[in-house]
Enzyme design. Structure first.
Site, PDB file in Angstrom:
ATOM      1  N   ASP A 251     -40.318 -26.878  20.170  1.00 25.41           N
ATOM      2  CA  ASP A 251     -39.346 -26.765  19.090  1.00 25.41           C
ATOM      3  C   ASP A 251     -39.929 -25.975  17.917  1.00 25.41           C
ATOM      4  O   ASP A 251     -41.089 -25.577  17.932  1.00 25.41           O
ATOM      5  CB  ASP A 251     -38.755 -28.137  18.711  1.00 25.41           C
ATOM      6  N   LYS A 273     -34.282 -24.758  16.575  1.00 27.76           N
ATOM      7  CA  LYS A 273     -33.476 -23.944  15.653  1.00 27.76           C
ATOM      8  C   LYS A 273     -34.444 -23.102  14.840  1.00 27.76           C
ATOM      9  O   LYS A 273     -35.434 -23.613  14.345  1.00 27.76           O
ATOM     10  CB  LYS A 273     -32.717 -24.846  14.672  1.00 27.76           C
ATOM     11  N   MET A 386     -36.714 -34.725   6.365  1.00 28.38           N
ATOM     12  CA  MET A 386     -35.566 -33.826   6.265  1.00 28.38           C
ATOM     13  C   MET A 386     -34.858 -33.992   4.920  1.00 28.38           C
ATOM     14  O   MET A 386     -33.624 -33.970   4.848  1.00 28.38           O
ATOM     15  CB  MET A 386     -34.581 -34.076   7.431  1.00 28.38           C
TER      16      MET A 386
END
Ligand SMILES: C[S@@+](CC[C@H](N)C(=O)[O-])C[C@H]1O[C@@H](n2cnc3c(N)ncnc32)[C@H](O)[C@@H]1O
Length: 471
Positions: A251, A273, A386
Site C-alpha cells: 500500500d 491510493k 488519519m
C-alpha cells in the site's frame, strides 16, 4: 578454505582439556554442551574446580596427573589452553596419535578450530574465519543470531519427528521438498515459531495425510505489517517473509526503503491510493491476493504499520480464509508506537496516563460523528490516526465535551522517516500545528504525557534560546 566445517558427534566421547585459565573454562562449557566426557588436566586449580562445580549439566573430571603421560589414543579430541610451552608438547603428542587437536590462540599447532556458534538446539550455525579474526567471526555470528527466529531449532525438531512419516506418504523428492517448504513458510511454521506446539503438531500430522488435497498445492498469503516507515523497524519475521516472497502487494504507506529489503526478483504491485487518486478497491485487492495464492505463489500483502490497526487486515484475513487460502499474519510496529518511540514520548506513564486510546478521525465530523465525551478523562492519552485534515473538528469536539484546552498535544508527521516532522503545543493549537506540519501521514497525540516527550523539551529549550536572543 583451510578448515573444512564439519559437525563432530561428541556425545559420550572422551576429550582431553589441558590448562587452567578462563579460556579452558570456556571450552569446558562448550564441550559439555556437546555431550563430551571431559578429562580436565587442570593441575589442582581452584578455577577448574569452580568451573566444574558451576557447570550443572555435563560430564567433567578433574585429573591431577601430568597430561603428557596420558594415553592420547583414548581421546576423540584434545584441547590445550595453557598459553606456555606445554601447549607445544600436548599438540605434538596429539599429532603423533592422529587425534584432532585445538590449541587456543595457536593456529600453527591446531588441526581444528572452534567456530563462533549460533546454537538453537537442532539448528547450529558455525562461523569461521580460518582463525584469522575471531572478533569478525563473533560479529558475523551476532548478525546471524539477529536474523534467525528464536524457535528455529524447535521447528527443526518438529520436522525431524515427522520426517520419515512424510517420506512414506509423499512420492518423490521434489514433492517432498515442496511439502517441507510449504510447512516452513506457511501457518505450520508460523505456529511452531510462535511457540504454539500443539497447533503446529496437529496441523503437520494432518497436512502429511492430506497429500492429494488441492489446498495443499496452493500458495500462502502473508499479511505483513511494514511498520511506520523506517526499514529498521521491520520485524525479523516481516523481513523473512519479504525475502521469501514471489509477489508483493503493497500500500501507499510502504516506503521504497522497505521494498528494497524484499527479494530482488519478487514482483511488486502497488495497490494503495496515491496522492488523492483512488486505489484499486478492497474487493479487487482481495481477489488479486487469492488469485496469486491459487497459482501457488508466496504472496506478501504489505501494509504500513500493523495490518490490524486501521489497516483492513481483518477483512483480508476473513476473505482469504473463506476462500480456503492459508494466511499467516505478521505483526508490525503501528505508527503510534513507532513515532512515539522516536519522539521520546511515553504514551502511558504510571499514575499520570493510565489509559491509551487509538482512534481514527475518519468520523471526526459529518456522518457517524464521534462521541468525544468518552475521551475527556485527563488520564487518557489519545492517539488519532488519519486526523491531520480533521484536526479542527477533533479540537472542537474534545474541548466542547470538556477536555482541557491547555492539554499538551503533538502532531507527528511522516514519523520515523528521514523527513519526519514533530510539533508540540496545546490542544487548542492543534489545527495550526497540523497545518504547519505539511503533507501526511500524520498522527495527533493528546494527553499530559506529551509534556514528558523529548520533542516537547527540545521545543521548550528552543523557545528559551530565542527568548534569550530577543532580550
Ligand atoms: C490507513 S491508516 C494505517 C495505519 C497502520 N496500519 C498502522 O498500524 O500504523 C493510515 C494512518 O496511519 C498513520 N500513519 C501511518 N504511518 C505514519 C507515519 N509514518 N507517521 C505518522 N502517522 C502515520 C496516519 O494517521 C495515517 O493516516
Amino acid at each position: 578454505m583451510r578448515f573444512l566445517p564439519v559437525f563432530l558427534d561428541l556425545q559420550g566421547a572422551s576429550v582431553a582439556l589441558v590448562g587452567t585459565g578462563p579460556a579452558a573454562a570456556t571450552k569446558l562449557r562448550l564441550l559439555q554442551s556437546a555431550g563430551a566426557r571431559v578429562r580436565w588436566y587442570a593441575n589442582g586449580s581452584g578455577i577448574a574446580e569452580r568451573a566444574i562445580a558451576e557447570s550443572a549439566a555435563g560430564h567433567a573430571e578433574l585429573i591431577a596427573a601430568d597430561p603428557r603421560a596420558a594415553d592420547f589414543s583414548a581421546f576423540t579430541a584434545v584441547v590445550s589452553a595453557t598459553g606456555d610451552d606445554l601447549d607445544d608438547e600436548i599438540a605434538a603428542r596429539a599429532w603423533s596419535h592422529n587425534v584432532p587437536v585445538n590449541v587456543v590462540d595457536r593456529l600453527d599447532l591446531s588441526t581444528f578450530i572452534f567456530p563462533a556458534i549460533v546454537d538453537r538446539g537442532d539448528v547450529v550455525v558455525a562461523v569461521g574465519t580460518g582463525g584469522a579474526s575471531p572478533v569478525l567471526a563473533r560479529r558475523l555470528r551476532e548478525r546471524i543470531e539477529a536474523l534467525l527466529p528464536a524457535r528455529i531449532g524447535d521447528l527443526a525438531a518438529l520436522m525431524g519427528r515427522f520426517r520419515s512419516r512424510a517420506a512414506q506418504v509423499r512420492d518423490g523428492a521434489a514433492s517432498l521438498r515442496q511439502f517441507w517448504e510449504r510447512v516452513m513458510d506457511g501457518p505450520i511454521g508460523a505456529a511452531a515459531l510462535g511457540g504454539r506446539w500443539r497447533e503446529a503438531e496437529t496441523a503437520l500430522a494432518r497436512a502429511i495425510e492430506r497429500s492429494d488435497d488441492a489446498r495443499a498445492q496452493s500458495g500462502v498469503v502473508f499479511l505483513v505489517g511494514a511498520g511506520p516507515g523506517d526499514a529498521d523497524l521491520l520485524t525479523l519475521r516481516a523481513l523473512q517473509a519479504l525475502q521469501d516472497a514471489d509477489i508483493i502487494f503493497y500500500d501507499e504507506l510502504v516506503t521504497a526503503e522497505i521494498l528494497d529489503r524484499a527479494r530482488r526478483d519478487a514482483e511488486r504491485v502497488p495497490v494503495g491510493k496515491r496522492s488523492g487518486r483512488p486505489g484499486i478497491g478492497q474487493d479487487a485487492i482481495n481477489e488479486r491476493l487469492a488469485d496469486a495464492a491459487r497459482k501457488g505463489l508466496k504472496v506478501v500483502r504489505l501494509k504500513g504499520g500493523d495490518p490490524f490497526i486501521f489497516g483492513r487486515g481483518g477483512e483480508e484475513l476473513d476473505y482469504l480464509r473463506q476462500a480456503g487460502i492459508e494466511v499467516v499474519v505478521v505483526p508490525g510496529v503501528t505508527a503510534a508506537i513507532g513515532c512515539a518511540a522516536e519522539a521520546g514520548l511515553p504514551l502511558l506513564f504510571r499514575n499520570e496516563a493510565t489509559q491509551l486510546t487509538f482512534m481514527s478521525a475518519q468520523h471526526a465530523d459529518g456522518v457517524g460523528k464521534t462521541d468525544w465525551s468518552k475521551y475527556v478523562d485527563s488520564k487518557t492519552t489519545l492517539v488519532i490516526y488519519m486526523g491531520l485534515s480533521k484536526a479542527a473538528a477533533v479540537r472542537d469536539g474534545l474541548i466542547a465535551a470538556g477536555r482541557d484546552a491547555g492539554t499538551p498535544a503533538a502532531v507527528l508527521v511522516r514519523g520515523t522517516r528521514k523527513d519526519a516532522k514533530y510539533l508540540t503545543g496545546r490542544l487548542d493549537e492543534i489545527a495550526v500545528l497540523a497545518a504547519f506540519a505539511g503533507e501526511g501521514p500524520g498522527l495527533l497525540v493528546i494527553g499530559d504525557v506529551v509534556a514528558r516527550s523529548d520533542i516537547w523539551r527540545n521545543a521548550a529549550a528552543r523557545g528559551r534560546e530565542s527568548a534569550e536572543m530577543a532580550a
